[in-house]
Design an enzyme around this catalytic site. Sequence first.
Site, PDB file in Angstrom:
ATOM      1  N   GLU A  60       0.837  -1.205   0.000  1.00 60.34           N
ATOM      2  CA  GLU A  60       0.000   0.000   0.000  1.00 60.34           C
ATOM      3  C   GLU A  60       0.874   1.258   0.000  1.00 60.34           C
ATOM      4  O   GLU A  60       1.855   1.361   0.755  1.00 60.34           O
ATOM      5  CB  GLU A  60      -0.873  -0.050   1.254  1.00 60.34           C
ATOM      6  CG  GLU A  60      -1.808   1.092   1.468  1.00 60.34           C
ATOM      7  CD  GLU A  60      -2.612   0.915   2.760  1.00 60.34           C
ATOM      8  OE1 GLU A  60      -3.568   1.696   2.954  1.00 60.34           O
ATOM      9  OE2 GLU A  60      -2.284   0.007   3.569  1.00 60.34           O
ATOM     10  N   LYS A 129      -9.236   2.526  -2.203  1.00 64.02           N
ATOM     11  CA  LYS A 129      -9.487   1.793  -0.964  1.00 64.02           C
ATOM     12  C   LYS A 129     -10.930   2.021  -0.520  1.00 64.02           C
ATOM     13  O   LYS A 129     -11.431   3.153  -0.516  1.00 64.02           O
ATOM     14  CB  LYS A 129      -8.517   2.264   0.120  1.00 64.02           C
ATOM     15  CG  LYS A 129      -8.502   1.428   1.390  1.00 64.02           C
ATOM     16  CD  LYS A 129      -7.338   1.847   2.286  1.00 64.02           C
ATOM     17  CE  LYS A 129      -7.221   0.973   3.524  1.00 64.02           C
ATOM     18  NZ  LYS A 129      -6.014   1.313   4.320  1.00 64.02           N
ATOM     19  N   CYS A 185      -5.490  -3.212   2.202  1.00 67.41           N
ATOM     20  CA  CYS A 185      -5.315  -3.350   3.653  1.00 67.41           C
ATOM     21  C   CYS A 185      -6.619  -3.552   4.426  1.00 67.41           C
ATOM     22  O   CYS A 185      -7.142  -4.655   4.488  1.00 67.41           O
ATOM     23  CB  CYS A 185      -4.536  -2.152   4.198  1.00 67.41           C
ATOM     24  SG  CYS A 185      -3.764  -2.492   5.803  1.00 67.41           S
ATOM     25  N   SER A 375      -5.952 -61.814   8.517  1.00 66.28           N
ATOM     26  CA  SER A 375      -4.970 -62.409   7.604  1.00 66.28           C
ATOM     27  C   SER A 375      -3.536 -62.232   8.058  1.00 66.28           C
ATOM     28  O   SER A 375      -2.636 -62.912   7.570  1.00 66.28           O
ATOM     29  CB  SER A 375      -5.122 -61.768   6.216  1.00 66.28           C
ATOM     30  OG  SER A 375      -4.717 -60.407   6.256  1.00 66.28           O
ATOM     31  N   TYR A 500     -15.718 -59.554  -5.984  1.00 67.31           N
ATOM     32  CA  TYR A 500     -17.081 -59.036  -5.916  1.00 67.31           C
ATOM     33  C   TYR A 500     -18.041 -60.017  -5.261  1.00 67.31           C
ATOM     34  O   TYR A 500     -17.904 -61.237  -5.373  1.00 67.31           O
ATOM     35  CB  TYR A 500     -17.567 -58.708  -7.329  1.00 67.31           C
ATOM     36  CG  TYR A 500     -18.948 -58.103  -7.376  1.00 67.31           C
ATOM     37  CD1 TYR A 500     -19.159 -56.795  -6.960  1.00 67.31           C
ATOM     38  CD2 TYR A 500     -20.035 -58.838  -7.827  1.00 67.31           C
ATOM     39  CE1 TYR A 500     -20.413 -56.217  -7.003  1.00 67.31           C
ATOM     40  CE2 TYR A 500     -21.301 -58.272  -7.878  1.00 67.31           C
ATOM     41  CZ  TYR A 500     -21.485 -56.964  -7.459  1.00 67.31           C
ATOM     42  OH  TYR A 500     -22.739 -56.407  -7.499  1.00 67.31           O
ATOM     43  N   HIS A 508     -20.910 -56.836   6.529  1.00 67.30           N
ATOM     44  CA  HIS A 508     -22.051 -56.108   7.085  1.00 67.30           C
ATOM     45  C   HIS A 508     -21.689 -54.653   7.379  1.00 67.30           C
ATOM     46  O   HIS A 508     -22.542 -53.771   7.328  1.00 67.30           O
ATOM     47  CB  HIS A 508     -22.530 -56.774   8.383  1.00 67.30           C
ATOM     48  CG  HIS A 508     -23.220 -58.083   8.167  1.00 67.30           C
ATOM     49  ND1 HIS A 508     -22.737 -59.277   8.672  1.00 67.30           N
ATOM     50  CD2 HIS A 508     -24.351 -58.399   7.485  1.00 67.30           C
ATOM     51  CE1 HIS A 508     -23.545 -60.268   8.329  1.00 67.30           C
ATOM     52  NE2 HIS A 508     -24.532 -59.766   7.602  1.00 67.30           N
ATOM     53  N   SER A 671     -21.778 -47.847 -13.989  1.00 63.09           N
ATOM     54  CA  SER A 671     -20.906 -49.024 -14.014  1.00 63.09           C
ATOM     55  C   SER A 671     -20.446 -49.394 -15.409  1.00 63.09           C
ATOM     56  O   SER A 671     -19.488 -50.148 -15.570  1.00 63.09           O
ATOM     57  CB  SER A 671     -21.632 -50.226 -13.391  1.00 63.09           C
ATOM     58  OG  SER A 671     -21.936 -49.979 -12.035  1.00 63.09           O
TER      59      SER A 671
END
Length: 689
Positions: A60, A129, A185, A375, A500, A508, A671
């Site tokens: 400024e 300003k 500003c 696993s 799938y 669940h 899909s």
Amino acid sequence: MRPSGMHELSFHNLYRHGFVRVAAATPRVALANPEENAARIIEMAKEADAERVALVLFPELCISGYAIDDLLQQDALLGAVRTAIARIVDASASLRPLLLVGAPLMLNDRLYNAALAIQGGRILGIVPKSYLPNYREFYEGRHFTPASGASADCVRLLGDDIPFGSDLIFEAPKLPGFAVHAEICEDVWVPVPPSTAAAFAGATILANLSASNVTIGKSDYRHALCRVHSGRCFAAYLYSAAGIGESTTDLAWDGHAMIYENGTLLAEAERFARTPQLTIADVDVGLLQQERLRHGTFGDCATAHSRDMRRISFDFAPPDDAVLPLNRTVPRFPYVPADTARLDELCFEAYNIQVSGLAQRLEAAHIQRIVIGVSGGLDSTQALLVACQAFDELRLPRENILAYTLPAFATSASTRSNAWDLMRALGVTAHEIDMSPVCRQTLEDIGHPFARGEPVYDITFENVQAGARTATLFRLANFHDAIVLGTGDLSELALGWCTYGVGDHMSHYNVNASVPKTLIQHLIRWVAQTHRFDEAASEVALRVLDTEISPELVPGEADGDAPAQRTEDFVGPYELQDFNLYYTTRHGFAPSKVAFLSLHAWRDVAAGAWPPNFPDTKRNAYELADIRKWLGVFLKRFFQTSQFKRSAVPNGPKVGSGGSLSPRGDWRAPSDASAQVWIKELERSVPLR
């Protein structure tokens, strides 16, 4: 998105991919000496031009100095200011950047605190300003007229008629998305800054020419203003405050310059520096446009609070350098912050979201038992840790967690050991069911060659094992009045790396559903290091982090323990594919831009450049050929071959802002779509090196 008209630029040029290089300049000010200030401004503008900058923001009143009080009303000074402006305009004819420069201007018998937009040898517009502070140490009302007091929207300066007002947006047609608004500003300190209307009208870069003297703690508030305003407006916000050279009669100055993008700090100047500074960063205007497109409420708010804005075009030609790399940090792991404190907070929240999600599901379903397959790998380890925490918080015995390890033809001794050690350490009810007999029977029933002793390890061979395991878990859940807890993660779902239906695709409830692979390992480490469980459980959890990622569905060496399959040999490195997933789904970027970002993030893995909180991650580097190859794999698997799996995912909590792939959440897609648009864009736009 790549701006139209950018095709002729090199792939390795940042301007081709929707980036704009900007700079916030903090020159040394010579008080009440416009001639000297003009020379310094021109010098910094030339430096910015050499750095291929498109926009340079100055402080400024930088042509006169801010803290000069009643000298602002002296005719000699105001005349010198006009002469200095003319000098800067002349110099700009040979420079590329748009310059935003602050000056006091006497126009139509009123004095304005103004920002001049200068480019290509002309003044594009003048912005007065809007809000003049006249409290505490500020006395701007003594000298200046606010924007609302202007008597015309066009003024005469240096022999030209120039647009005048706070409603100006400066845009470059040759670089779509490069649209700039300037405010001064105090304008950003008010409840509704003028730049808000500019953002609604399409300005992507909001710039603040500031003086802003420094007091203790003020820099934090400036950061808060710029961060939040840039985030709410989906914009870049540049801020440059006055520094060295300003009068210290009653005030002090720190030369604070910042560049924010959508709430993220890209670059910041050194405060209290004794030399001029040019703070440079590359702003992703393509990202900002995508964010506005995706957040419909931004458009709704723009409609409700729109204001007419004038658009001023200027001739800006992007630099055509063959190689112009990014001047910004691109995280290699967008789902995982490199900062240790932020990572700790993220892990705390992610883990507790998983825990609270499972606890709520159990309470709502009036179920007190779960069945989980363990696993000995990353995903099932994290899911089991979450389950134990949820049961502890519900004050249910961990014995109600029915954990099963289900070895088959290719289970390694190390993962089987991990599974047993973890189940024992956590005190759950542990069992083992050998899946080989039921799998062998199924293979025999369908006439598979393996049942006749032939070593045929095809997709049928693999899916028989995956399906048998999940089918067994569901029947166990029926038998014990329990639910099956899923373990598959976001990365596997994105790549379709799951079987799938009655396979690891189904459960669940799945606590890992929106957690990417690169985050899973950090969650496990965080749980261990924060001592959520006893030392034995933590030790096993940390051991799992060293286990090779493998589905273990194809037998390996007869006398070896190493898996014959490495998942990443098929689907690509997860660290790279998680990067592709994030920028493709979170921001909708074209493959060429994803590849450009990936190259910037992954090409060089130098010592000291790796985040310190990633101790167990392989320090891989990828060249463009690797990036192109695995991005092609990602695009085909994500867009063409696996959406049907995502359309039928079980319930699970959304964890991070990176999103989920549930059709009930962040991602909906047909899909039967084709991936050709993305693959062709990759092949056409990304070179091999």
